[in-house]
Design a protein around this motif. Sequence first.
Motif, PDB file in Angstrom:
ATOM      1  N   GLU A  83     -13.733  42.726  34.117  1.00 11.16           N
ATOM      2  CA  GLU A  83     -12.889  41.895  33.262  1.00 11.16           C
ATOM      3  C   GLU A  83     -13.080  42.300  31.805  1.00 11.16           C
ATOM      4  OE1 GLU A  83     -11.684  37.286  33.142  1.00 11.16           O
ATOM      5  OE2 GLU A  83     -13.814  37.646  32.874  1.00 11.16           O
ATOM      6  N   MET A  84     -11.963  42.561  31.128  1.00 12.52           N
ATOM      7  CA  MET A  84     -12.003  42.958  29.710  1.00 12.52           C
ATOM      8  C   MET A  84     -11.515  41.778  28.868  1.00 12.52           C
ATOM      9  SD  MET A  84     -10.199  46.654  30.370  1.00 12.52           S
ATOM     10  CE  MET A  84     -10.551  47.396  28.777  1.00 12.52           C
ATOM     11  N   GLY A  85     -12.449  41.105  28.199  1.00 12.12           N
ATOM     12  CA  GLY A  85     -12.108  39.918  27.413  1.00 12.12           C
ATOM     13  C   GLY A  85     -12.245  38.667  28.255  1.00 12.12           C
ATOM     14  N   SER A  86     -13.479  38.126  28.323  1.00 11.53           N
ATOM     15  CA  SER A  86     -13.772  37.042  29.264  1.00 11.53           C
ATOM     16  C   SER A  86     -13.972  35.686  28.589  1.00 11.53           C
ATOM     17  CB  SER A  86     -15.036  37.377  30.064  1.00 11.53           C
ATOM     18  OG  SER A  86     -14.923  38.629  30.698  1.00 11.53           O
ATOM     19  N   ALA A  87     -14.177  35.669  27.270  1.00 12.76           N
ATOM     20  CA  ALA A  87     -14.366  34.419  26.504  1.00 12.76           C
ATOM     21  C   ALA A  87     -15.448  33.533  27.148  1.00 12.76           C
ATOM     22  CB  ALA A  87     -13.046  33.693  26.314  1.00 12.76           C
ATOM     23  N   ILE A  88     -15.116  32.295  27.484  1.00 12.85           N
ATOM     24  CA  ILE A  88     -16.132  31.365  28.026  1.00 12.85           C
ATOM     25  C   ILE A  88     -16.283  31.515  29.538  1.00 12.85           C
ATOM     26  CG2 ILE A  88     -15.917  29.687  26.143  1.00 12.85           C
ATOM     27  CD1 ILE A  88     -14.212  27.940  28.115  1.00 12.85           C
ATOM     28  N   GLY A  89     -15.628  32.527  30.123  1.00 13.02           N
ATOM     29  CA  GLY A  89     -15.848  32.821  31.549  1.00 13.02           C
ATOM     30  C   GLY A  89     -14.947  32.058  32.507  1.00 13.02           C
ATOM     31  N   TYR A  90     -13.868  31.473  31.995  1.00 10.19           N
ATOM     32  CA  TYR A  90     -12.967  30.698  32.872  1.00 10.19           C
ATOM     33  C   TYR A  90     -12.341  31.598  33.941  1.00 10.19           C
ATOM     34  CZ  TYR A  90      -9.122  27.618  34.305  1.00 10.19           C
ATOM     35  OH  TYR A  90      -8.239  26.859  35.043  1.00 10.19           O
ATOM     36  N   SER A  91     -11.686  32.675  33.496  1.00  9.41           N
ATOM     37  CA  SER A  91     -11.067  33.581  34.475  1.00  9.41           C
ATOM     38  C   SER A  91     -12.135  34.249  35.338  1.00  9.41           C
ATOM     39  CB  SER A  91     -10.202  34.631  33.764  1.00  9.41           C
ATOM     40  OG  SER A  91     -10.860  35.157  32.640  1.00  9.41           O
ATOM     41  N   THR A  92     -13.312  34.482  34.749  1.00 11.70           N
ATOM     42  CA  THR A  92     -14.407  35.128  35.494  1.00 11.70           C
ATOM     43  C   THR A  92     -14.820  34.284  36.700  1.00 11.70           C
ATOM     44  OG1 THR A  92     -15.252  35.596  33.257  1.00 11.70           O
ATOM     45  CG2 THR A  92     -16.574  36.371  35.122  1.00 11.70           C
ATOM     46  N   ILE A  93     -14.926  32.976  36.500  1.00 10.82           N
ATOM     47  CA  ILE A  93     -15.340  32.091  37.610  1.00 10.82           C
ATOM     48  C   ILE A  93     -14.312  32.122  38.737  1.00 10.82           C
ATOM     49  CG2 ILE A  93     -15.536  29.644  38.259  1.00 10.82           C
ATOM     50  CD1 ILE A  93     -17.508  29.214  36.156  1.00 10.82           C
ATOM     51  N   TRP A  94     -13.036  32.112  38.391  1.00  4.83           N
ATOM     52  CA  TRP A  94     -12.001  32.181  39.439  1.00  4.83           C
ATOM     53  C   TRP A  94     -12.089  33.515  40.186  1.00  4.83           C
ATOM     54  CZ3 TRP A  94      -8.204  28.540  40.938  1.00  4.83           C
ATOM     55  CH2 TRP A  94      -8.138  27.375  40.167  1.00  4.83           C
ATOM     56  N   LEU A  95     -12.297  34.604  39.445  1.00  2.00           N
ATOM     57  CA  LEU A  95     -12.405  35.934  40.087  1.00  2.00           C
ATOM     58  C   LEU A  95     -13.628  35.971  41.008  1.00  2.00           C
ATOM     59  CD1 LEU A  95     -11.640  38.175  36.956  1.00  2.00           C
ATOM     60  CD2 LEU A  95     -10.217  38.046  39.024  1.00  2.00           C
ATOM     61  N   ALA A  96     -14.745  35.469  40.509  1.00  2.00           N
ATOM     62  CA  ALA A  96     -16.003  35.527  41.274  1.00  2.00           C
ATOM     63  C   ALA A  96     -15.922  34.660  42.533  1.00  2.00           C
ATOM     64  CB  ALA A  96     -17.165  35.074  40.385  1.00  2.00           C
ATOM     65  N   ARG A  97     -15.322  33.504  42.423  1.00  2.00           N
ATOM     66  CA  ARG A  97     -15.188  32.640  43.604  1.00  2.00           C
ATOM     67  C   ARG A  97     -14.249  33.268  44.628  1.00  2.00           C
ATOM     68  NH1 ARG A  97     -14.696  26.669  40.813  1.00  2.00           N
ATOM     69  NH2 ARG A  97     -16.914  26.178  40.868  1.00  2.00           N
ATOM     70  N   ALA A  98     -13.155  33.873  44.141  1.00  2.00           N
ATOM     71  CA  ALA A  98     -12.182  34.486  45.062  1.00  2.00           C
ATOM     72  C   ALA A  98     -12.808  35.661  45.805  1.00  2.00           C
ATOM     73  CB  ALA A  98     -10.960  34.953  44.279  1.00  2.00           C
ATOM     74  N   ALA A  99     -13.665  36.412  45.120  1.00  2.00           N
ATOM     75  CA  ALA A  99     -14.214  37.644  45.704  1.00  2.00           C
ATOM     76  C   ALA A  99     -15.406  37.369  46.630  1.00  2.00           C
ATOM     77  CB  ALA A  99     -14.610  38.604  44.589  1.00  2.00           C
ATOM     78  N   GLY A 100     -16.072  36.238  46.452  1.00  3.04           N
ATOM     79  CA  GLY A 100     -17.148  35.857  47.368  1.00  3.04           C
ATOM     80  C   GLY A 100     -18.528  36.346  46.965  1.00  3.04           C
ATOM     81  N   PRO A 101     -19.558  35.938  47.722  1.00  2.16           N
ATOM     82  CA  PRO A 101     -20.952  36.163  47.308  1.00  2.16           C
ATOM     83  C   PRO A 101     -21.389  37.630  47.295  1.00  2.16           C
ATOM     84  CG  PRO A 101     -20.851  35.081  49.456  1.00  2.16           C
ATOM     85  CD  PRO A 101     -19.450  35.096  48.914  1.00  2.16           C
ATOM     86  N   ARG A 102     -20.700  38.507  48.035  1.00  2.00           N
ATOM     87  CA  ARG A 102     -21.122  39.926  48.050  1.00  2.00           C
ATOM     88  C   ARG A 102     -20.441  40.746  46.952  1.00  2.00           C
ATOM     89  NH1 ARG A 102     -19.135  40.871  52.861  1.00  2.00           N
ATOM     90  NH2 ARG A 102     -19.223  43.102  52.637  1.00  2.00           N
ATOM     91  N   ALA A 103     -19.612  40.085  46.151  1.00  2.00           N
ATOM     92  CA  ALA A 103     -18.842  40.789  45.109  1.00  2.00           C
ATOM     93  C   ALA A 103     -19.679  41.025  43.859  1.00  2.00           C
ATOM     94  CB  ALA A 103     -17.625  39.949  44.758  1.00  2.00           C
TER      95      ALA A 103
END
Length: 218
Positions: free
Chosen positions: A68-88
Motif C-alpha cells: 500500500e502506497m499512502g496508508s495514513a492511519i491504516g484504515y484501508s490497510t485494515i480492510w486489506l489485511a482482513r480480506a487477505a487473511g492471517p497468512r498474508a
Amino acid sequence: MIRSDNLRSAFIQEDVDKYIYDLLPARDPVVQEMEAYAEEHRVPIIGPAVARLLTLLVQVSGAMRIFEMGSAIGYSTIWLARAAGPRAKVFYTDGNPENARRAQEYFRKAGVSKRINVEVGNALELVKKTPGKFDLIFNDVDKHQYPEALKAALPKLKRGGLLVTDNTLWSGKAARPAAAEDKDSRGVQEFNRLVYASKELFPVLIPLRDGVTVCRKV
Ligand SMILES: C[S@@+](CC[C@H](N)C(=O)[O-])C[C@H]1O[C@@H](n2cnc3c(N)ncnc32)[C@H](O)[C@@H]1O
C-alpha cells in the motif's frame, strides 16, 4: 452512518450517493473508531464503500502479498489485511511517523499486527526497495505523484496482479481542463492517460465515491 465530506461523491447525485452508503452494513468497533477519528481530524480515508471494493478484489484475486502506497492511519490497510487473511503480508507505508504510530495502535486493537509491515518514508522508494513482487498494489499517495507512483509500482507487480488507485476522478476535475498550477488534477489526468495507453495494463475506472481505477497487469 458516517458519510463525511471526504466520503461524499462530488459527481454522484446526492440521493443516489446517500443510498449507496445507507446500504452498507455497520462496521466493527475498531473500524468505526477510525472512521470517527478520520471525520473529526479530516483524515482523507477511502471509506467503507471503496473499502468493500478492495475487500472483494483481494478475495476474488487471492492476493496474499499486498503493498500500500499512502496508508495514513491504516484504515484501508485494515480492510486489506482482513480480506487477505492471517497468512498474508501487507506493507503499510506513509511519510508521516505520527500516522504510523496511530495506525499501529489500530492494527493491535484489530488483531492484525502480525500480517502488516509498517514502513515510514517515501512510498515510491519503499515499493522499489522492498524485495519481491506483489499480487496487489494499492496507490493512494498525494495526487501530483500519481504518474511517478505508477512508474515505481508497475515493475513490482506480478503478472496478473492488480494495481488499484483511488481518487482517479478527483472530484470530477480529472474530466475538465486543469490549470498549470493544479498539479494534483494534472497528476491524476496523466495517470489515467498512461494506464489506458499502457500495453501492460488492462484498466477499468469505476466511478465509485471519488473514482477508483483497477488495472490488471497482463
Ligand atoms: C489519502 S491518504 C491515505 C488514506 C488511506 N489509504 C486510507 O484510505 O485509509 C494519503 C496519505 O499518503 C501519505 N503520502 C503522500 N505521499 C506519500 C509518499 N510519497 N510516500 C508515503 N506517504 C505518502 C500522506 O501522508 C497521507 O497520509
